[in-house]
Design a protein around this motif. Structure first.
Motif, PDB file in Angstrom:
ATOM      1  N   PRO A 274       0.807  -1.227   0.000  1.00 61.85           N
ATOM      2  CA  PRO A 274       0.000   0.000   0.000  1.00 61.85           C
ATOM      3  C   PRO A 274       0.838   1.275   0.000  1.00 61.85           C
ATOM      4  CG  PRO A 274      -0.030  -1.026   2.171  1.00 61.85           C
ATOM      5  CD  PRO A 274       0.615  -2.010   1.245  1.00 61.85           C
ATOM      6  N   GLU A 275       2.111   1.168   0.429  1.00 61.00           N
ATOM      7  CA  GLU A 275       2.947   2.375   0.445  1.00 61.00           C
ATOM      8  C   GLU A 275       3.153   2.952  -0.939  1.00 61.00           C
ATOM      9  OE1 GLU A 275       5.783  -1.043  -0.261  1.00 61.00           O
ATOM     10  OE2 GLU A 275       4.015  -0.675   0.988  1.00 61.00           O
ATOM     11  N   HIS A 278       0.946   5.872  -1.802  1.00 56.85           N
ATOM     12  CA  HIS A 278       1.323   7.160  -1.205  1.00 56.85           C
ATOM     13  C   HIS A 278       2.541   7.767  -1.899  1.00 56.85           C
ATOM     14  CE1 HIS A 278      -1.604   6.440   1.987  1.00 56.85           C
ATOM     15  NE2 HIS A 278      -1.179   5.186   1.950  1.00 56.85           N
ATOM     16  N   HIS A 279       3.437   6.917  -2.412  1.00 59.25           N
ATOM     17  CA  HIS A 279       4.579   7.447  -3.168  1.00 59.25           C
ATOM     18  C   HIS A 279       4.113   8.333  -4.323  1.00 59.25           C
ATOM     19  CE1 HIS A 279       6.943   4.901  -0.751  1.00 59.25           C
ATOM     20  NE2 HIS A 279       7.324   3.977  -1.619  1.00 59.25           N
ATOM     21  N   LEU A 280       3.015   7.949  -4.963  1.00 59.74           N
ATOM     22  CA  LEU A 280       2.558   8.677  -6.150  1.00 59.74           C
ATOM     23  C   LEU A 280       2.187  10.122  -5.845  1.00 59.74           C
ATOM     24  CD1 LEU A 280       0.337   6.013  -7.948  1.00 59.74           C
ATOM     25  CD2 LEU A 280       2.559   6.877  -8.694  1.00 59.74           C
ATOM     26  N   PHE A 281       1.928  10.432  -4.581  1.00 60.24           N
ATOM     27  CA  PHE A 281       1.569  11.801  -4.219  1.00 60.24           C
ATOM     28  C   PHE A 281       2.771  12.614  -3.752  1.00 60.24           C
ATOM     29  CE2 PHE A 281      -2.443   9.600  -4.104  1.00 60.24           C
ATOM     30  CZ  PHE A 281      -3.291  10.523  -4.684  1.00 60.24           C
ATOM     31  N   SER A 282       3.955  12.004  -3.775  1.00 63.62           N
ATOM     32  CA  SER A 282       5.161  12.708  -3.314  1.00 63.62           C
ATOM     33  C   SER A 282       5.753  13.623  -4.366  1.00 63.62           C
ATOM     34  CB  SER A 282       6.211  11.688  -2.871  1.00 63.62           C
ATOM     35  OG  SER A 282       5.711  10.893  -1.818  1.00 63.62           O
ATOM     36  N   GLY A 283       5.186  13.622  -5.561  1.00 63.72           N
ATOM     37  CA  GLY A 283       5.677  14.448  -6.661  1.00 63.72           C
ATOM     38  C   GLY A 283       5.050  13.985  -7.954  1.00 63.72           C
ATOM     39  N   ARG A 284       5.467  14.601  -9.040  1.00 60.66           N
ATOM     40  CA  ARG A 284       4.965  14.221 -10.357  1.00 60.66           C
ATOM     41  C   ARG A 284       5.807  13.044 -10.863  1.00 60.66           C
ATOM     42  NH1 ARG A 284       2.331  18.573 -13.082  1.00 60.66           N
ATOM     43  NH2 ARG A 284       0.995  19.607 -11.560  1.00 60.66           N
ATOM     44  N   MET A 285       5.207  11.884 -10.932  1.00 62.65           N
ATOM     45  CA  MET A 285       5.947  10.701 -11.370  1.00 62.65           C
ATOM     46  C   MET A 285       5.044   9.783 -12.160  1.00 62.65           C
ATOM     47  SD  MET A 285       6.380   8.554  -7.788  1.00 62.65           S
ATOM     48  CE  MET A 285       7.088   9.921  -6.881  1.00 62.65           C
ATOM     49  N   LEU A 293      11.675   3.934  -7.261  1.00 61.38           N
ATOM     50  CA  LEU A 293      12.218   4.863  -6.277  1.00 61.38           C
ATOM     51  C   LEU A 293      11.897   4.458  -4.836  1.00 61.38           C
ATOM     52  CD1 LEU A 293      11.397   8.244  -8.064  1.00 61.38           C
ATOM     53  CD2 LEU A 293      13.584   7.021  -8.028  1.00 61.38           C
ATOM     54  N   ASP A 294      11.213   3.329  -4.668  1.00 57.21           N
ATOM     55  CA  ASP A 294      10.829   2.899  -3.320  1.00 57.21           C
ATOM     56  C   ASP A 294      12.011   2.784  -2.365  1.00 57.21           C
ATOM     57  OD1 ASP A 294       8.902   1.730  -1.343  1.00 57.21           O
ATOM     58  OD2 ASP A 294      10.156  -0.044  -1.637  1.00 57.21           O
ATOM     59  N   ALA A 303      11.179  12.137   0.459  1.00 55.27           N
ATOM     60  CA  ALA A 303      10.251  12.351   1.562  1.00 55.27           C
ATOM     61  C   ALA A 303       8.851  11.880   1.194  1.00 55.27           C
ATOM     62  CB  ALA A 303      10.208  13.835   1.920  1.00 55.27           C
ATOM     63  N   PRO A 304       8.107  11.391   2.167  1.00 54.11           N
ATOM     64  CA  PRO A 304       6.696  11.064   1.906  1.00 54.11           C
ATOM     65  C   PRO A 304       5.930  12.352   1.620  1.00 54.11           C
ATOM     66  CG  PRO A 304       7.151  10.993   4.253  1.00 54.11           C
ATOM     67  CD  PRO A 304       8.481  11.177   3.574  1.00 54.11           C
ATOM     68  N   PRO A 305       4.735  12.237   1.080  1.00 47.58           N
ATOM     69  CA  PRO A 305       3.991  13.454   0.738  1.00 47.58           C
ATOM     70  C   PRO A 305       3.637  14.283   1.972  1.00 47.58           C
ATOM     71  CG  PRO A 305       2.613  11.499   0.478  1.00 47.58           C
ATOM     72  CD  PRO A 305       4.008  11.023   0.707  1.00 47.58           C
ATOM     73  N   ARG A 306       3.903  15.572   1.883  1.00 48.60           N
ATOM     74  CA  ARG A 306       3.499  16.473   2.964  1.00 48.60           C
ATOM     75  C   ARG A 306       1.980  16.643   2.973  1.00 48.60           C
ATOM     76  NH1 ARG A 306       5.228  22.910   3.709  1.00 48.60           N
ATOM     77  NH2 ARG A 306       3.674  23.376   5.321  1.00 48.60           N
TER      78      ARG A 306
END
Length: 350
Positions: A274-275, A278-285, A293-294, A303-306
């Protein structure tokens, strides 16, 4: 050539997509423009995933499935009574409590072809139009809480701040993620989903030689009003030739991106990862970046998404939605007919 590390591959692919985009713009109005556009965004007849289903056939299937709902009034005529200024005010009300000290300006742009566009510091709304209440809800979830949010989170990265920049290679994931956000928040409606499918069909028609008037009629016959039919046709010919065949293919990424993001989420849940969501919201990817990039997220270099949308923060609800989707897609229902339920009712009555 030595293999590049994951961050190196991310930077290389991103830079290459910028280079392709620049080459595409240089060829605006020529057949080479379309070649570059398809290289960047794909074409309507490209396959979706490993199967034989293409972007076009998926769009046509969806349109066929919704034709009956359209005929029965499930896709009502919408009231476009919200002015651009009122829509901008509605977005500002939603933005301020979430982003706090990182304000995002909402401006009305009279020259836009699209209804809206969003970045880390500004959301632009088309000025020469009016919006429906559905439009406003969709703009909040799609433009603000995906496009602007991921750009802001990317800018907040301690090292790889290019994650705050949009690149052509991330467009399908961005649009798929934003459209999925509309769906899971109940902001989307059948008219909106049909528009996404109609865009794929329109791109294919234009590639086959349909001109601007042909596309205008296509959208109008499909139920769009004259103003929206004009804007829908104009999207297909941005940088192209209104006589046909020289086409901007970006509009196929919405439906393809939605299918891709939904499938990615399902597979992440099935795999106990499931992590990755959340990675997808850490930037445009792109989707693959979240996997590659995990290790850098785990090591703290990324960093995780703010900021995250409320539907992602509500992990239990999101998990329930996705796990039910996994279950429903794994069941083999091809042999079930609607008449089977009538038979069940008859058995109970006797």
């Amino acid at each position: 050539m030595r293999p590049k590390p994951p961050v190196g591959r991310y930077l290389y692919r991103t830079a290459r997509s910028y280079k392709l985009a620049a080459a595409m713009i240089e060829e605006a109005g020529t057949p080479e423009f379309t070649v570059r556009s398809i290289e960047l965004y794909g074409g309507p007849r490209d396959p979706v995933g490993p199967g034989q289903v293409s972007n076009l056939s998926a769009a046509e299937q969806f349109l066929a499935l919704t034709d009956d709902f359209r005929a029965e009034g499930y896709i009502p005529e919408q009231d476009f009574f919200v002015t651009p200024e009122q829509a901008a005010d509605a977005l500002r009300e939603r933005i301020t409590p979430v982003f706090g000290d990182l304000p995002i300006a909402v401006v009305v742009d009279p020259d836009m072809a699209a209804k809206a566009a969003a970045g880390p510091t500004r959301v632009r709304l088309r000025g020469a139009t009016c919006f429906s209440p559905y439009d406003v809800a969709q703009l909040v979830e799609h433009e603000v809480f995906v496009h602007s949010l991921t750009a802001l989170n990317g800018r907040e990265q301690p090292h790889v701040r290019s994650l705050g920049l949009g690149a052509p290679r991330t467009t399908a994931t961005q649009e798929g993620l934003a459209t999925f956000a509309e769906m899971i928040t109940n902001a989307i409606d059948l008219a909106r989903l049909r528009r996404l499918a109609l865009r794929v069909k329109a791109v294919d028609l234009a590639l086959s030689g349909a001109d601007f008037i042909d596309l205008f009629r296509f959208f109008h016959d499909a139920g769009q009003d004259p103003g929206e039919s004009y804007h829908s046709a104009a999207r297909v010919f941005r940088g192209g030739d209104v006589a046909g065949k020289v086409v901007f293919t970006k509009d196929i990424v919405y439906l393809r991106g939605l299918l891709g993001v939904h499938t990615f989420f399902l597979k992440a849940i099935q795999s106990g990862r499931p992590e990755l969501l959340h990675h997808l919201f850490s930037g445009r990817m792109a989707l693959g970046d979240a996997i590659e990039l995990d290790p850098f997220f785990r090591a703290g270099a990324l960093a995780p998404p703010r900021f995250e949308p409320s539907w992602v923060k509500s992990r239990a609800t999101l998990a329930a939605f996705l796990i039910y989707s996994v279950l429903s897609t794994s069941l083999r229902l091809t042999g079930v007919e609607l008449t089977d339920f009538a038979a069940d009712a008859t058995d109970m009555a006797t």
